[in-house]
Enzyme design. Sequence first.
Site, PDB file in Angstrom:
ATOM      1  N   LYS A   1       0.858  -1.185   0.000  1.00 51.08           N
ATOM      2  CA  LYS A   1       0.000   0.000   0.000  1.00 51.08           C
ATOM      3  C   LYS A   1       0.897   1.240   0.000  1.00 51.08           C
ATOM      4  O   LYS A   1       1.968   1.246   0.624  1.00 51.08           O
ATOM      5  CB  LYS A   1      -0.894  -0.027   1.242  1.00 51.08           C
ATOM      6  CG  LYS A   1      -1.955   1.065   1.310  1.00 51.08           C
ATOM      7  CD  LYS A   1      -2.816   0.845   2.542  1.00 51.08           C
ATOM      8  CE  LYS A   1      -3.885   1.915   2.689  1.00 51.08           C
ATOM      9  NZ  LYS A   1      -4.719   1.689   3.909  1.00 51.08           N
TER      10      LYS A   1
ATOM     11  N   SER B   1      -9.386   1.855   3.083  1.00 52.66           N
ATOM     12  CA  SER B   1      -8.527   2.621   2.187  1.00 52.66           C
ATOM     13  C   SER B   1      -7.497   1.777   1.428  1.00 52.66           C
ATOM     14  O   SER B   1      -6.841   2.271   0.521  1.00 52.66           O
ATOM     15  CB  SER B   1      -7.779   3.684   2.991  1.00 52.66           C
ATOM     16  OG  SER B   1      -6.958   3.093   3.992  1.00 52.66           O
TER      17      SER B   1
ATOM     18  N   THR C   1      -7.056   1.343  10.099  1.00 50.45           N
ATOM     19  CA  THR C   1      -7.379   2.087  11.312  1.00 50.45           C
ATOM     20  C   THR C   1      -8.764   1.666  11.785  1.00 50.45           C
ATOM     21  O   THR C   1      -8.982   1.377  12.956  1.00 50.45           O
ATOM     22  CB  THR C   1      -7.332   3.600  11.059  1.00 50.45           C
ATOM     23  OG1 THR C   1      -6.067   3.944  10.493  1.00 50.45           O
ATOM     24  CG2 THR C   1      -7.533   4.381  12.354  1.00 50.45           C
TER      25      THR C   1
ATOM     26  N   GLY D   1     -11.436  -0.676   9.449  1.00 50.30           N
ATOM     27  CA  GLY D   1     -12.051  -1.273   8.263  1.00 50.30           C
ATOM     28  C   GLY D   1     -11.216  -1.310   7.011  1.00 50.30           C
ATOM     29  O   GLY D   1     -11.630  -1.888   6.007  1.00 50.30           O
ATOM     30  N   SER D   2     -10.022  -0.752   7.015  1.00 52.65           N
ATOM     31  CA  SER D   2      -9.286  -0.550   5.768  1.00 52.65           C
ATOM     32  C   SER D   2      -8.540  -1.766   5.245  1.00 52.65           C
ATOM     33  O   SER D   2      -8.003  -1.725   4.139  1.00 52.65           O
ATOM     34  CB  SER D   2      -8.302   0.622   5.923  1.00 52.65           C
ATOM     35  OG  SER D   2      -9.010   1.829   5.994  1.00 52.65           O
TER      36      SER D   2
END
Length: 606
Positions: free
Chosen positions: A164, A247, A268, A270-271
């Site tokens: 990422k 994200s 943080t 759900g990402s």
Amino acid sequence: MSEGRALAGPAEETQPRARHDMEGPKQPFSPEDTQKGTPPSKDAFLTPRVWLYAFLAALACLEIGRSYHADRMVKTVAYPDLYEASISEIQVGLDAGHFTSVDLVKVKHQTYFARIEEVNLRGPTLRAVYELNPSALSTAASMDYERRKTGKRSVLHGIPILLKDNIATVTSEGMNTTAGSYSLLGSVVPEDAGVVKRLRKAGAVILGKASMTEFAHFRSDHMASGWSGIVGQNTNAYYSSADPCGSSSGSGVAASIGLVAVTLGTETDGSIICPSSHNNLAGVKPTVGLTSRAGVIPISEHQDTVGPMTRSITDAAIVLSVIAGKDSNDGYTLSQPPVVPDYTKALDKNALSGKRIGVPRRVFLDSSITGADPYVNIVFEQALTTIRNLGATIVDPADLPSADELVDFQHEEFVTNVDFKIQINAYFEALLENPSGVRSLADLIAFNDAHPELEKPEGFADQSRLIASEATTGRNQTFLDSLAANQDLGAIRGIDAALKLHDLDALVLPATGKSTTPAAIAGYPMVTVPLGFYPDTVVIKPSGPLTVYPAPGVPIGLAFIGTAYSEFDLISFGYAYEQKTQTRLARKAFPAAVPQTQLKDVVAKK
């Protein structure tokens, strides 16, 4: 800008390398080669031209033999389909010499790079990959050499991985670390992120950077998932223009269709879990402090974590076993248990037998609160039947005592707003260089305002969360009270209370809606596996200026939730469910989003 091969702009057309004609053979015999007075052999009477013809004939025979061998090899070797290829399958081929790590990552028209070019900015323009690593080929060659000479460092030796774009890599390697923002383009980080150091030590090949929601979705609560100024809108491979979730959106899409072996995401709230769910993946959101966040562009030290996003629980277990561990640059990791488990030992098909799995139904399965499509609950009920059939006792309901208080609570937002300002300011200050001149959150807000053509296009201009964070005044008593409230709601009267009250081994929920929040504020782990796919009759709704959700064929995930450092158990439960259902294999991406380049094509051209 660094020398990395950025993929955010128009697709490049690279000229094919020139082929060099083979030099002619040297004359195999000359009179000087015979001793004076010694009668020459009958070969000495062959003319140079005859020798040339003989040489070429022999060479032709050799080439025919090689071609026959290569053709036979391509036909007889079972090359892994890169859409689904596992780490273990790739390692088998590498160990057997059927292909090399260089074959996997080689430039244009070769394997992973070629697969990315097919769908990233061409065809369906998924925009899952921001940048390719110009050093990947040399790293792959080095790992191939090491494999031959001294053997593998680990099961990740020579395996390509995408990071990422908020996970730092040294600039000398040729890539950026931008979190999707032009404010960080060309910035120079002091060192690799902690998890990258571990991957390199294990022999992994960093293939490039995956796109992401800008600043990990922290610019605005209304920001579309998968959008960033530097890449544009990343979309899902299972339905054209579908929301990839974020994200870690690019990591999810890239792994889902085999643009790389495995990916890393960060979470943080759900990402990792949400994009794994939306993209038909296995994802592990580790306990805060199990994996290092050093060198990761931050939101909150109290909630941030780094984890694998892969096509199987097995691969997730392999990667987590490598990246977990203590790091002196991240104090949270120093309080983890002394020994990192080998998570591959959790891979037990019978792991759910005799276990007690709870369903925290109140709030989290209420569609009027979560906004989830009713179909989610239908496939979830089917999953509960499967879990029962695997030998588990389903305790339903097993509600969190704090559930109702989690509906509209503000403590998480306040804590992360305060943390972000402090930590992003420190990140900017630690950069060795930043061409944009941005050195603080206030500078970032001003930069976005000054460059609307880059950072505030129509539909994507909001930066209200950045502004709210800038307005905070530090970790005062109000902050400490909110931090304590998060622990109370998420852990003490949340997950831990439900587990203890009902004597549970884990909780289970759909990986949608608000299911990630208790674990996020508690800092606890989650594991998600594929659950199902939205039906063709689902009502399509807009989720952003350029995206829709739900949509036909878009995946849905199932999440197992536990207390701190319960990853081993959660992985075992996810594995048992995955192996029983094989849900991932039930549906592929839409045809244009399925890359066509395969290893057998590359080997045949060698």
